[in-house]
Design a protein around this motif. Sequence first.
Motif, PDB file in Angstrom:
ATOM      1  N   LYS A 135       0.813  -1.220   0.000  1.00 61.69           N
ATOM      2  CA  LYS A 135       0.000   0.000   0.000  1.00 61.69           C
ATOM      3  C   LYS A 135       0.848   1.272   0.000  1.00 61.69           C
ATOM      4  O   LYS A 135       0.530   2.229  -0.727  1.00 61.69           O
ATOM      5  CB  LYS A 135      -0.978  -0.028   1.177  1.00 61.69           C
ATOM      6  CG  LYS A 135      -2.107  -1.039   0.970  1.00 61.69           C
ATOM      7  CD  LYS A 135      -3.142  -0.982   2.079  1.00 61.69           C
ATOM      8  CE  LYS A 135      -4.281  -1.965   1.799  1.00 61.69           C
ATOM      9  NZ  LYS A 135      -5.317  -1.952   2.868  1.00 61.69           N
ATOM     10  N   TYR A 138       2.006   2.131  -3.482  1.00 57.91           N
ATOM     11  CA  TYR A 138       0.974   2.616  -4.402  1.00 57.91           C
ATOM     12  C   TYR A 138       1.158   4.110  -4.670  1.00 57.91           C
ATOM     13  O   TYR A 138       1.373   4.900  -3.757  1.00 57.91           O
ATOM     14  CB  TYR A 138      -0.413   2.361  -3.806  1.00 57.91           C
ATOM     15  CG  TYR A 138      -1.564   2.848  -4.646  1.00 57.91           C
ATOM     16  CD1 TYR A 138      -1.817   2.279  -5.879  1.00 57.91           C
ATOM     17  CD2 TYR A 138      -2.385   3.879  -4.200  1.00 57.91           C
ATOM     18  CE1 TYR A 138      -2.878   2.731  -6.659  1.00 57.91           C
ATOM     19  CE2 TYR A 138      -3.454   4.334  -4.962  1.00 57.91           C
ATOM     20  CZ  TYR A 138      -3.691   3.753  -6.205  1.00 57.91           C
ATOM     21  OH  TYR A 138      -4.722   4.191  -6.970  1.00 57.91           O
ATOM     22  N   ARG A 393      -0.857  -8.126 -13.031  1.00 50.12           N
ATOM     23  CA  ARG A 393      -2.295  -8.346 -13.112  1.00 50.12           C
ATOM     24  C   ARG A 393      -2.688  -9.707 -12.542  1.00 50.12           C
ATOM     25  O   ARG A 393      -3.733  -9.849 -11.892  1.00 50.12           O
ATOM     26  CB  ARG A 393      -2.772  -8.241 -14.568  1.00 50.12           C
ATOM     27  CG  ARG A 393      -2.862  -6.827 -15.100  1.00 50.12           C
ATOM     28  CD  ARG A 393      -3.931  -5.986 -14.386  1.00 50.12           C
ATOM     29  NE  ARG A 393      -5.229  -6.644 -14.364  1.00 50.12           N
ATOM     30  CZ  ARG A 393      -6.134  -6.585 -15.328  1.00 50.12           C
ATOM     31  NH1 ARG A 393      -5.864  -5.883 -16.423  1.00 50.12           N
ATOM     32  NH2 ARG A 393      -7.299  -7.187 -15.211  1.00 50.12           N
ATOM     33  N   ASN A 396      -2.659  -9.534  -8.900  1.00 48.96           N
ATOM     34  CA  ASN A 396      -3.868  -8.835  -8.484  1.00 48.96           C
ATOM     35  C   ASN A 396      -5.077  -9.768  -8.538  1.00 48.96           C
ATOM     36  O   ASN A 396      -5.921  -9.768  -7.631  1.00 48.96           O
ATOM     37  CB  ASN A 396      -4.085  -7.623  -9.386  1.00 48.96           C
ATOM     38  CG  ASN A 396      -5.373  -6.878  -9.097  1.00 48.96           C
ATOM     39  OD1 ASN A 396      -6.360  -7.053  -9.796  1.00 48.96           O
ATOM     40  ND2 ASN A 396      -5.365  -6.044  -8.067  1.00 48.96           N
ATOM     41  N   LYS A 397      -5.164 -10.587  -9.576  1.00 49.43           N
ATOM     42  CA  LYS A 397      -6.256 -11.552  -9.719  1.00 49.43           C
ATOM     43  C   LYS A 397      -6.261 -12.531  -8.543  1.00 49.43           C
ATOM     44  O   LYS A 397      -7.326 -12.933  -8.048  1.00 49.43           O
ATOM     45  CB  LYS A 397      -6.088 -12.327 -11.034  1.00 49.43           C
ATOM     46  CG  LYS A 397      -7.060 -13.493 -11.240  1.00 49.43           C
ATOM     47  CD  LYS A 397      -6.749 -14.225 -12.542  1.00 49.43           C
ATOM     48  CE  LYS A 397      -7.596 -15.476 -12.690  1.00 49.43           C
ATOM     49  NZ  LYS A 397      -9.027 -15.162 -12.883  1.00 49.43           N
ATOM     50  N   TRP A 403      -3.922  -3.320  -5.733  1.00 44.23           N
ATOM     51  CA  TRP A 403      -4.036  -2.068  -6.459  1.00 44.23           C
ATOM     52  C   TRP A 403      -5.054  -2.172  -7.591  1.00 44.23           C
ATOM     53  O   TRP A 403      -5.226  -3.228  -8.199  1.00 44.23           O
ATOM     54  CB  TRP A 403      -2.688  -1.678  -7.079  1.00 44.23           C
ATOM     55  CG  TRP A 403      -1.535  -1.657  -6.137  1.00 44.23           C
ATOM     56  CD1 TRP A 403      -1.530  -1.247  -4.846  1.00 44.23           C
ATOM     57  CD2 TRP A 403      -0.194  -2.057  -6.434  1.00 44.23           C
ATOM     58  NE1 TRP A 403      -0.279  -1.351  -4.308  1.00 44.23           N
ATOM     59  CE2 TRP A 403       0.574  -1.850  -5.266  1.00 44.23           C
ATOM     60  CE3 TRP A 403       0.454  -2.544  -7.554  1.00 44.23           C
ATOM     61  CZ2 TRP A 403       1.926  -2.129  -5.201  1.00 44.23           C
ATOM     62  CZ3 TRP A 403       1.805  -2.833  -7.503  1.00 44.23           C
ATOM     63  CH2 TRP A 403       2.530  -2.618  -6.336  1.00 44.23           C
ATOM     64  N   PRO A 404      -5.707  -1.062  -7.974  1.00 49.33           N
ATOM     65  CA  PRO A 404      -6.589  -1.041  -9.150  1.00 49.33           C
ATOM     66  C   PRO A 404      -5.775  -1.316 -10.417  1.00 49.33           C
ATOM     67  O   PRO A 404      -4.651  -0.816 -10.567  1.00 49.33           O
ATOM     68  CB  PRO A 404      -7.160   0.380  -9.152  1.00 49.33           C
ATOM     69  CG  PRO A 404      -6.997   0.860  -7.744  1.00 49.33           C
ATOM     70  CD  PRO A 404      -5.746   0.226  -7.245  1.00 49.33           C
ATOM     71  N   TRP A 405      -6.363  -2.080 -11.341  1.00 47.69           N
ATOM     72  CA  TRP A 405      -5.609  -2.483 -12.524  1.00 47.69           C
ATOM     73  C   TRP A 405      -5.220  -1.291 -13.398  1.00 47.69           C
ATOM     74  O   TRP A 405      -4.138  -1.288 -14.025  1.00 47.69           O
ATOM     75  CB  TRP A 405      -6.388  -3.513 -13.332  1.00 47.69           C
ATOM     76  CG  TRP A 405      -7.584  -2.985 -14.084  1.00 47.69           C
ATOM     77  CD1 TRP A 405      -8.868  -2.942 -13.671  1.00 47.69           C
ATOM     78  CD2 TRP A 405      -7.569  -2.425 -15.405  1.00 47.69           C
ATOM     79  NE1 TRP A 405      -9.684  -2.391 -14.623  1.00 47.69           N
ATOM     80  CE2 TRP A 405      -8.910  -2.067 -15.715  1.00 47.69           C
ATOM     81  CE3 TRP A 405      -6.587  -2.182 -16.361  1.00 47.69           C
ATOM     82  CZ2 TRP A 405      -9.272  -1.491 -16.923  1.00 47.69           C
ATOM     83  CZ3 TRP A 405      -6.943  -1.608 -17.572  1.00 47.69           C
ATOM     84  CH2 TRP A 405      -8.277  -1.276 -17.846  1.00 47.69           C
ATOM     85  N   LYS A 406      -6.037  -0.264 -13.444  1.00 46.18           N
ATOM     86  CA  LYS A 406      -5.704   0.895 -14.264  1.00 46.18           C
ATOM     87  C   LYS A 406      -4.465   1.615 -13.742  1.00 46.18           C
ATOM     88  O   LYS A 406      -3.667   2.146 -14.521  1.00 46.18           O
ATOM     89  CB  LYS A 406      -6.887   1.853 -14.339  1.00 46.18           C
ATOM     90  CG  LYS A 406      -8.043   1.344 -15.185  1.00 46.18           C
ATOM     91  CD  LYS A 406      -9.127   2.399 -15.344  1.00 46.18           C
ATOM     92  CE  LYS A 406     -10.251   1.891 -16.240  1.00 46.18           C
ATOM     93  NZ  LYS A 406     -11.319   2.907 -16.426  1.00 46.18           N
ATOM     94  N   ASP A 407      -4.287   1.618 -12.426  1.00 45.68           N
ATOM     95  CA  ASP A 407      -3.099   2.248 -11.860  1.00 45.68           C
ATOM     96  C   ASP A 407      -1.864   1.379 -12.081  1.00 45.68           C
ATOM     97  O   ASP A 407      -0.744   1.899 -12.192  1.00 45.68           O
ATOM     98  CB  ASP A 407      -3.309   2.518 -10.371  1.00 45.68           C
ATOM     99  CG  ASP A 407      -4.383   3.571 -10.130  1.00 45.68           C
ATOM    100  OD1 ASP A 407      -4.427   4.534 -10.913  1.00 45.68           O
ATOM    101  OD2 ASP A 407      -5.185   3.413  -9.192  1.00 45.68           O
TER     102      ASP A 407
END
Length: 543
Positions: A135, A138, A393, A396-397, A403-407
């Motif tokens: 975090k 980020y 990604r 993240n999955k 984190w948000p994928w767009k970031d």
Amino acid sequence: MKNAIKNGQARLLGIGKDARLKDWSRIFDVRDPAGCKAQLIIPMGASEAALITNLQLPLGRTARKQVLDSFMPKDPALFDIVSTPGWLNPGTFVTPCRTYSSNGSKPIIDQSALMLGHRFGRAGKLTDWQNRVAKPSYGNNLAMFALMAAFGGPLMRSAGLDTAGFHLVGPSSIGKTSVLVAAGSIWGGGGTIGFSRTWLATRNAIDQVAASHNETFLLLDEASLAGETPRDAARTILHAGYRLTGGEEKARRTDRHVRFSWRLLYMGSTEHSQDQLATICGHPLAAGQLVRLVDVAADAGCGMGVLEELHDPTTSPSRFSDKLRDAALQCYGTAGHAFLEQLVEWTHADPEAAAVYIERRMNFYLRHVNANAWGGPVARVARLFAFVYASGRLANKFGVLPWPWKDMLGAVSTVHQRILLPANAIALRTPKSSIDAVAGYITTNRDRFVDLTKRTSMTAAELQSAYGILYPTGSGSKEFLFANERFRNAVCAGLPADEVLSHLAAANFLRVQKGGKRTVTRDFPKPLGKARVISIKAAIVNQ
């Protein structure tokens, strides 16, 4: 463990074969004088005297015979022996301290040689690591990029990628070490710089260090200590880069042992780009090195070194960097553990799932940065950044990176814009450049190709991971076959694959199927059977 076993404290567990060394060994359950359990692996070729010495067996003839006979049962249990980290099979991944398996495989981990002194391990909980390391990272693009890259090692085989990496280039005291320590905390820690190694420590042992990080993540730091003089340091760093991207230990005429090999993602920090290092040490930079190990400007340009977001207006960049580093030194290994647990389950259920997922995310990234407009090394570098995005990604999955994928997409593309490539690295895209790229790959790697005339079996995974296949034709010649991902990711040397295929077809170097399909069907030994591949005529290397 040698010379530490007393009578009655050794029991034959079975015999096993090391896939890397191709050797059979006896495997013993033992206890040291302190009563700690361990396993001792002794080559089958070891003499009776050596076995007695290793296990400190009784020397009396009758007692010796009784004990040795008990160590040689008629039907011993069989095991796989693993001496480097990485995939044993699609459902089993091994690290020095744990086997992750969803198919019941229970290999024996050889804790000698390469596995000694490792820094894999866990401290704290995953939520601790996410709150204290992920975090705070980020909003800091380089830190996010490094953490995403750390998950790439176990996915490189699925993506058809060979060893590659990044140099974080910038002056000292801007936070590069903290970024590396944070990224290394995904896999382990315990050293003064966490999971990282120093350039100096690898100076005479780069092959062993690389093999001991096979299919995981290697970090190298403290470039200023790499040599007694700037020239020595530059030579050490460049040599390490060459050796790492080679993927295999250098052969020597007098060597008879099995050479180390590896496939990994690597990240190091230096104060100078590879171009500058080559100038300092007076050695020319090898062609293609800049696209296998990519120089990236570490400074974010915000007046805070590598940082862009401190999350606290009362803190300073140096305090933030120190806090991130301290957190990573205390909370480590849990992210990689959680990632591998889910990855092996996923891969066992569907061996192609990871490859499909990675390919789709890579293609998405390449469309996002309009990579089709580029050629040569620039396009090849773009694929490496696309792979980092896809790896992040997947983490993240699996719920590891929060984190948000767009970031995540923004972080990778931002760091991508900071690559340091000399102007002459931008190549023209012509039919000749396509043909030369493919011919050059074949000439350079032909010794690593699988000769199908010498194989009695072959699997889909072996086809995907092969550098290439030498396939006999009816005319007594051979053709060069490639899995689609290998061709696109490696053979094309960064050029657009569809464009390369068009150029090869126009020059009559590509075999095509009826209807103009650019892949052909070929018969392989079982269990693979028929498979579609890209076929290049042998004439391409005789032009």
